[in-house]
Motif scaffolding. Structure first.
Motif, PDB file in Angstrom:
ATOM      1  N   ALA A  90       0.826  -1.213   0.000  1.00  0.00           N
ATOM      2  CA  ALA A  90       0.000   0.000   0.000  1.00  0.00           C
ATOM      3  C   ALA A  90       0.858   1.259   0.000  1.00  0.00           C
ATOM      4  CB  ALA A  90      -0.919  -0.005   1.214  1.00  0.00           C
ATOM      5  N   ALA A  91       2.052   1.171   0.556  1.00  0.00           N
ATOM      6  CA  ALA A  91       2.950   2.333   0.535  1.00  0.00           C
ATOM      7  C   ALA A  91       3.648   2.474  -0.814  1.00  0.00           C
ATOM      8  CB  ALA A  91       3.991   2.209   1.643  1.00  0.00           C
ATOM      9  N   VAL A  92       3.907   1.349  -1.483  1.00  0.00           N
ATOM     10  CA  VAL A  92       4.579   1.394  -2.784  1.00  0.00           C
ATOM     11  C   VAL A  92       3.612   1.865  -3.866  1.00  0.00           C
ATOM     12  CG1 VAL A  92       5.723   0.004  -4.558  1.00  0.00           C
ATOM     13  CG2 VAL A  92       6.266  -0.364  -2.156  1.00  0.00           C
ATOM     14  N   PHE A  93       2.381   1.353  -3.829  1.00  0.00           N
ATOM     15  CA  PHE A  93       1.365   1.709  -4.822  1.00  0.00           C
ATOM     16  C   PHE A  93       0.162   2.337  -4.118  1.00  0.00           C
ATOM     17  CE2 PHE A  93       3.394  -2.284  -6.378  1.00  0.00           C
ATOM     18  CZ  PHE A  93       4.118  -1.721  -7.410  1.00  0.00           C
ATOM     19  N   GLY A  97      -2.418   8.174  -5.279  1.00  0.00           N
ATOM     20  CA  GLY A  97      -1.492   8.719  -6.259  1.00  0.00           C
ATOM     21  C   GLY A  97      -0.049   8.597  -5.809  1.00  0.00           C
ATOM     22  N   PRO A  98       0.877   8.984  -6.681  1.00  0.00           N
ATOM     23  CA  PRO A  98       2.290   8.793  -6.381  1.00  0.00           C
ATOM     24  C   PRO A  98       2.785   9.594  -5.169  1.00  0.00           C
ATOM     25  CG  PRO A  98       1.986   9.880  -8.509  1.00  0.00           C
ATOM     26  CD  PRO A  98       0.641   9.539  -7.989  1.00  0.00           C
TER      27      PRO A  98
END
Length: 170
Positions: A90-93, A97-98
Motif C-alpha cells: 500500500a505504501a509502494v502503490f 497517487g504517487p
C-alpha cells in the motif's frame, strides 16, 4: 483456592461421576445409607485410579496442546507476514497517487515488512513467497508485485488449510 488444573479436574470429575453413579445405585437398592456406602468407597477408588493414570492422561493432553500451540503460532505468523507485506504494498502503490505516501513512511513499512518476514517461525513456503513479493515491491513493478502478492496469499492459505491428519488413538 487453588486453580483447577487439568490433573485436578481429572480427579474431581472422575470421582464425582463415579460417586454419582454409585450413589444412585446404592440409593435405589438401600436408601441414603446405601448411597453413602456405595458412593464413598467407589469415588475414593476412582480418585486413586485417576491419580495413578494421571501422568499418562496429562502427557497425552500436553502433547496435543503443544502441537496445537505450534500449529497456531505458525499460522498466525504466516498471516502476520502477509499483512505486513500488504502494508508495504500500500505504501509502494498508494491509491491516492504517487505522492500519497511520504518516503519515510514507505521506508518504515519496508523495514517492518522485512523484519516480520525474517521471523524464525515463518513457514518455508510462506518465507519464499514473501521474499518474491518483497523483491517485486522493491522494484515497484505493479504487474509482478500483483502476481507475487497473489502467490503469497496462496502460500499462506495453503499453509493454514493444509491437511492435518490426527494421530492414531486420537
Amino acid at each position: 483456592m487453588a486453580a483447577l488444573t487439568f490433573p485436578r479436574a481429572l480427579v474431581v470429575v472422575t470421582s464425582g461421576i463415579v460417586f454419582l453413579i454409585a450413589g444412585l445405585l446404592g440409593a435405589l437398592l438401600d436408601g441414603w445409607e446405601g448411597a453413602l456406602a456405595a458412593g464413598l468407597p467407589a469415588s475414593f477408588a476412582a480418585a486413586l485410579g485417576s491419580v495413578i493414570v494421571r501422568r499418562r492422561a496429562t502427557a497425552a493432553y500436553d502433547d496435543a496442546r503443544e502441537e496445537a500451540m505450534e500449529r497456531g503460532y505458525a499460522e498466525g505468523i504466516a498471516q502476520y507476514v502477509h499483512v505486513a507485506i500488504a502494508n508495504y504494498e500500500a505504501a509502494v502503490f498508494p491509491l491516492s497517487g504517487p505522492d500519497g505516501v511520504i518516503p519515510e513512511e514507505r521506508t518504515a513499512r519496508r523495514t517492518s515488512a522485512y523484519k516480520i518476514a525474517s521471523f524464525d517461525g515463518v513457514p518455508t513456503q510462506v518465507r519464499k513467497a514473501a521474499a518474491t513479493a518483497l523483491a517485486a515491491l522493491d522494484d515497484a513493478d505493479l504487474a509482478c508485485a500483483t502476481d507475487a502478492m497473489k502467490a503469497l496469499a496462496s502460500a499462506v492459505h495453503q499453509h493454514v488449510t493444509h491437511d492435518r491428519r490426527l494421530r492414531p488413538g486420537r
